[in-house]
Design a protein around this motif. Structure first.
Motif, PDB file in Angstrom:
ATOM      1  N   VAL A   1       3.508   0.097  11.806  1.00 42.14           N
ATOM      2  CA  VAL A   1       4.503  -0.987  11.779  1.00 42.14           C
ATOM      3  C   VAL A   1       4.163  -2.030  12.841  1.00 42.14           C
TER       4      VAL A   1
ATOM      5  N   ILE B   1       5.924  -2.755   5.858  1.00 40.27           N
ATOM      6  CA  ILE B   1       7.125  -3.557   6.123  1.00 40.27           C
ATOM      7  C   ILE B   1       7.558  -4.245   4.831  1.00 40.27           C
TER       8      ILE B   1
ATOM      9  N   ILE C   1      11.344  -0.160   6.259  1.00 41.36           N
ATOM     10  CA  ILE C   1       9.979   0.363   6.381  1.00 41.36           C
ATOM     11  C   ILE C   1       9.770   1.362   5.245  1.00 41.36           C
TER      12      ILE C   1
ATOM     13  N   PRO D   1       3.008   3.522   6.397  1.00 42.02           N
ATOM     14  CA  PRO D   1       4.141   2.596   6.445  1.00 42.02           C
ATOM     15  C   PRO D   1       3.811   1.168   6.006  1.00 42.02           C
TER      16      PRO D   1
END
Length: 377
Positions: A185, A220, A210, A218
């Motif tokens: 992230v 966004i 997320i 991950p």
């Protein structure tokens, strides 16, 4: 006798007539008010559609595909699997004609003035990064609006970090997995702040936004509140608070704390990291409602006293080191003065050794973002 009877009847008739007239007046006023509201509604709706059409016209051919509404219905009709629902509308699992799985966000017709739809299409279509969810296409057909994303099988991060969700059958992630997600992230945000052709501020970083692929990698998502910064500057002017209560940086709701900039995303990221460490939401601390104990203070106290967070995922000395490392970085990100927060490029210091990290000053604010008036999402 007759005169008395007439005297008692006429006032009664007059009062009935008066009440009747009052009812008629109220009815007419209500109809007029409803008419004004309806006129305002259609005017506002027309303005929203005009705003979106103007945006699409100004930006010319957009690199992502534009689908018809019948295409959208075909994508989701065969599966009928709702993935989530919110004020924006609903998200469904769907598939393209070749069988490729997608997530389809069907936006509510009455949601806002079209700004969130425009932000999503304009900003996310500018991105190309392994830690940013891919927008495959969109639909704009009058009041019908939808967004088509790559499908993320494991859904959002929030399902896997809170102790309460274990009762729902969602396994908690181990420390190394949490660390990998935190770094991913951070790299995604660093790209938005420095790697794009235009700097993008997200303004809604939280576990819910997320998404995790099949390998828990991950990405966004949800750029509905995002802003583009002109040129190389990251300081922007804003009217009102923007974000989700509990994750909003102090300067976003009061300019007395500093300028709104990419450091506002850093603050939200820090709160998210602390939630990943603490295993609970920032507004659900065990101290109880009688104390406005700020969640970072709760974490900071345990860091000072070298106390463990009593999480079952901590199984070794290596796990303890990872959690301590993430705690220190999360608290640096949540400094009240934006100038004291690191950039997201510096946050990737998570990958460095624990010995190089200094414990930050204690954040001195309790969270003002608890106020319902500041909720924007």
């Amino acid at each position: 006798m007759q005169v008395c009877m007439q005297g008692s009847i006429y006032p009664h008739r007059a009062s009935v007539a008066g009440v009747g007239m009052l009812i008629i007046i109220c009815f007419c006023f209500r109809r007029k008010l409803s008419s004004l509201k309806l006129t305002h509604f259609w005017k506002k709706k027309s303005q929203t559609l005009d705003n979106i059409e103007a945006f699409l016209g100004d930006h010319g051919p957009i690199s992502i595909r534009r689908y018809s509404y019948s295409d959208i219905r075909n994508m989701i009709s065969s599966i009928k699997d709702k993935l989530g629902q919110g004020g924006y509308g609903c998200v469904y699992k769907g598939k393209l004609p070749d069988g490729y799985p997608v997530a389809v966000k069907v936006l509510s017709e009455s949601k806002g003035n079209g700004d969130e739809f425009i932000n999503e299409v304009a900003n996310i279509s500018r991105t190309s990064h392994v830690n940013i969810v891919t927008l495959l296409g969109f639909c704009f057909n009058g009041s019908k609006k939808a967004l088509v994303y790559e499908f993320m099988p494991n859904g959002s991060l929030e399902k896997f970090i809170y102790e309460e969700n274990k009762l729902k059958g969602h396994p908690q992630l181990d420390c190394e997995m949490l660390f990998r997600i935190a770094v991913g992230v951070a790299k995604g945000l660093e790209y938005l702040h420095k790697g794009c052709n235009t700097r993008i501020l997200h303004f809604d970083i939280k576990p819910h936004n997320i998404l995790l692929d099949k390998d828990f990698f991950p990405k966004i998502s949800d750029f509905g509140l995002s802003k583009i910064c002109p040129g190389k500057e990251s300081i922007i002017l804003m009217l009102g608070a923007k974000g989700t209560a509990g994750y909003i940086a102090p300067e976003v709701f009061s300019r007395n704390f500093g300028e709104v900039s990419h450091k506002s995303d850093v603050y939200s990221y820090g709160m998210m990291i602390l939630e990943m460490i603490g295993g609970r939401k920032n507004f659900n601390v065990k101290a109880g409602c009688t104390s406005e104990t700020y969640f970072p203070h709760w974490i900071y106290k345990r860091l000072e006293l070298n106390e463990e967070l009593a999480l079952k995922i901590i199984r070794s000395e290596g796990d303890k080191e990872i959690m301590r490392k993430m705690t220190i970085v999360g608290l640096w990100c949540m400094q009240t003065d934006p100038s004291n927060r690191p950039t997201m490029g510096r946050v990737v210091v998570l990958e460095e050794s624990l010995e190089s990290l200094q414990i930050p000053p204690k954040p001195f604010l309790s969270s003002p973002a608890r106020s319902p008036a500041l909720l924007s999402t």
